[in-house]
Design a protein around this motif. Sequence first.
Motif, PDB file in Angstrom:
ATOM      1  N   GLY A  57      58.997  62.842   2.398  1.00 39.79           N
ATOM      2  CA  GLY A  57      59.368  62.581   1.158  1.00 39.79           C
ATOM      3  C   GLY A  57      58.245  62.844  -0.183  1.00 39.79           C
ATOM      4  N   GLU A  58      56.941  62.944   0.351  1.00 35.46           N
ATOM      5  CA  GLU A  58      55.671  63.016  -0.724  1.00 35.46           C
ATOM      6  C   GLU A  58      55.688  64.340  -0.958  1.00 35.46           C
ATOM      7  N   ARG A  59      54.847  64.772  -2.115  1.00 40.59           N
ATOM      8  CA  ARG A  59      54.721  66.358  -2.232  1.00 40.59           C
ATOM      9  C   ARG A  59      53.352  66.623  -1.544  1.00 40.59           C
ATOM     10  N   PHE A  60      53.328  67.718  -0.848  1.00 38.69           N
ATOM     11  CA  PHE A  60      52.258  68.226  -0.223  1.00 38.69           C
ATOM     12  C   PHE A  60      51.216  69.015  -1.180  1.00 38.69           C
ATOM     13  N   ASP A  61      49.913  68.604  -0.866  1.00 43.07           N
ATOM     14  CA  ASP A  61      48.895  69.294  -1.606  1.00 43.07           C
ATOM     15  C   ASP A  61      47.765  69.553  -0.537  1.00 43.07           C
ATOM     16  N   ARG A  62      47.642  71.102  -0.476  1.00 45.91           N
ATOM     17  CA  ARG A  62      46.915  71.594   0.635  1.00 45.91           C
ATOM     18  C   ARG A  62      45.306  71.270   0.378  1.00 45.91           C
ATOM     19  N   ASN A  63      45.036  70.781  -1.033  1.00 42.90           N
ATOM     20  CA  ASN A  63      43.450  70.454  -1.111  1.00 42.90           C
ATOM     21  C   ASN A  63      43.193  69.339  -0.606  1.00 42.90           C
ATOM     22  N   ARG A  64      44.198  68.440  -0.221  1.00 45.54           N
ATOM     23  CA  ARG A  64      44.076  66.878   0.239  1.00 45.54           C
ATOM     24  C   ARG A  64      44.159  67.105   1.689  1.00 45.54           C
ATOM     25  N   ALA A  65      44.394  68.103   2.225  1.00 46.93           N
ATOM     26  CA  ALA A  65      45.025  68.083   3.779  1.00 46.93           C
ATOM     27  C   ALA A  65      43.570  68.370   4.337  1.00 46.93           C
ATOM     28  N   GLY A  87      63.670  78.278   4.211  1.00 45.62           N
ATOM     29  CA  GLY A  87      62.966  77.733   2.718  1.00 45.62           C
ATOM     30  C   GLY A  87      62.044  76.974   3.374  1.00 45.62           C
ATOM     31  N   TYR A  88      61.516  76.435   4.484  1.00 46.67           N
ATOM     32  CA  TYR A  88      60.628  75.484   4.994  1.00 46.67           C
ATOM     33  C   TYR A  88      59.681  76.294   5.673  1.00 46.67           C
ATOM     34  N   HIS A  89      58.566  75.695   5.976  1.00 45.24           N
ATOM     35  CA  HIS A  89      57.559  76.248   6.908  1.00 45.24           C
ATOM     36  C   HIS A  89      56.609  74.982   7.532  1.00 45.24           C
ATOM     37  N   TYR A  90      56.152  75.426   8.694  1.00 44.24           N
ATOM     38  CA  TYR A  90      55.356  74.406   9.260  1.00 44.24           C
ATOM     39  C   TYR A  90      53.661  74.546   8.970  1.00 44.24           C
ATOM     40  N   VAL A  91      53.183  73.386   8.555  1.00 39.82           N
ATOM     41  CA  VAL A  91      51.746  73.295   8.255  1.00 39.82           C
ATOM     42  C   VAL A  91      50.908  72.424   9.011  1.00 39.82           C
ATOM     43  N   ARG A  92      49.475  72.403   9.099  1.00 36.29           N
ATOM     44  CA  ARG A  92      48.821  71.458   9.928  1.00 36.29           C
ATOM     45  C   ARG A  92      48.133  70.641   8.859  1.00 36.29           C
ATOM     46  N   SER A  93      47.931  69.220   9.060  1.00 37.10           N
ATOM     47  CA  SER A  93      47.030  68.528   8.273  1.00 37.10           C
ATOM     48  C   SER A  93      46.378  67.374   9.357  1.00 37.10           C
ATOM     49  N   GLY A  94      45.061  67.769   9.466  1.00 40.04           N
ATOM     50  CA  GLY A  94      44.663  67.051  10.761  1.00 40.04           C
ATOM     51  C   GLY A  94      45.333  67.161  11.978  1.00 40.04           C
ATOM     52  N   ASN A  95      45.787  66.337  12.706  1.00 39.69           N
ATOM     53  CA  ASN A  95      46.272  66.280  13.793  1.00 39.69           C
ATOM     54  C   ASN A  95      47.741  66.401  13.606  1.00 39.69           C
ATOM     55  N   ASP A  96      48.369  66.228  12.397  1.00 39.12           N
ATOM     56  CA  ASP A  96      49.672  66.210  12.309  1.00 39.12           C
ATOM     57  C   ASP A  96      50.444  67.670  12.024  1.00 39.12           C
ATOM     58  N   LEU A  97      51.789  67.752  12.255  1.00 33.63           N
ATOM     59  CA  LEU A  97      52.588  68.964  11.928  1.00 33.63           C
ATOM     60  C   LEU A  97      53.351  68.380  10.998  1.00 33.63           C
ATOM     61  N   LEU A 140      56.618  69.388   8.125  1.00 35.69           N
ATOM     62  CA  LEU A 140      57.526  70.683   7.874  1.00 35.69           C
ATOM     63  C   LEU A 140      57.722  70.340   6.166  1.00 35.69           C
ATOM     64  N   VAL A 141      57.285  71.400   5.638  1.00 35.51           N
ATOM     65  CA  VAL A 141      57.125  71.526   4.205  1.00 35.51           C
ATOM     66  C   VAL A 141      58.173  72.477   3.531  1.00 35.51           C
ATOM     67  N   GLY A 142      58.972  72.151   2.348  1.00 37.80           N
ATOM     68  CA  GLY A 142      59.701  73.099   1.751  1.00 37.80           C
ATOM     69  C   GLY A 142      58.594  74.028   0.888  1.00 37.80           C
ATOM     70  N   ILE A 143      59.066  75.348   0.952  1.00 35.55           N
ATOM     71  CA  ILE A 143      58.288  76.444   0.537  1.00 35.55           C
ATOM     72  C   ILE A 143      58.107  76.204  -1.150  1.00 35.55           C
ATOM     73  N   THR A 144      59.423  76.011  -1.774  1.00 36.26           N
ATOM     74  CA  THR A 144      59.212  76.074  -3.294  1.00 36.26           C
ATOM     75  C   THR A 144      58.996  74.657  -3.828  1.00 36.26           C
ATOM     76  N   SER A 145      59.511  73.630  -2.985  1.00 34.50           N
ATOM     77  CA  SER A 145      59.182  72.259  -3.526  1.00 34.50           C
ATOM     78  C   SER A 145      57.958  71.518  -3.357  1.00 34.50           C
ATOM     79  N   GLY A 146      57.226  72.090  -2.231  1.00 35.05           N
ATOM     80  CA  GLY A 146      56.150  71.182  -1.481  1.00 35.05           C
ATOM     81  C   GLY A 146      56.514  69.876  -1.099  1.00 35.05           C
TER      82      GLY A 146
END
Length: 110
Positions: A53-61, A81-91, A93-99
């Motif tokens: 439910g939070e907004r993803f910020d790649r600079n803080r990952a 409209g979604y894609h997977y990203v890695r943040s630390g050891n976590d996977l 699922l982030v919305g592409i347009t909304s984040g």
Amino acid sequence: MKKFTAALIAAAIVVPTLAAAPAMAQPMRHDDHRGSSKTVVTKQVTYKTFRKGERFDRNRARNYQQVDYRKYRNVKAPPRGYHYVRSGNDLLLVGITSGIISAVTTGMFR
């Protein structure tokens, strides 16, 4: 009108020189520290653990990268409209347009 324009131009020329004068008036200091090492100040990045439910910020990952879901077991294809990203050891699922993060799989990468 000509006097006003002339006064405005004169003020534009005088003000920057007055602002720079105190900085130029200070003498340069050369401190002699024998045997001491230089201190380097670096920018410290604070990493964040993300939640659904939070907004993803790649600079803080930590260890940010986009993930190809086909390389991992038990990871389904992301919805449109979604894609997977890695943040630390976590996977994530982030919305592409909304984040916005819609799913978090913890401990996916070791």
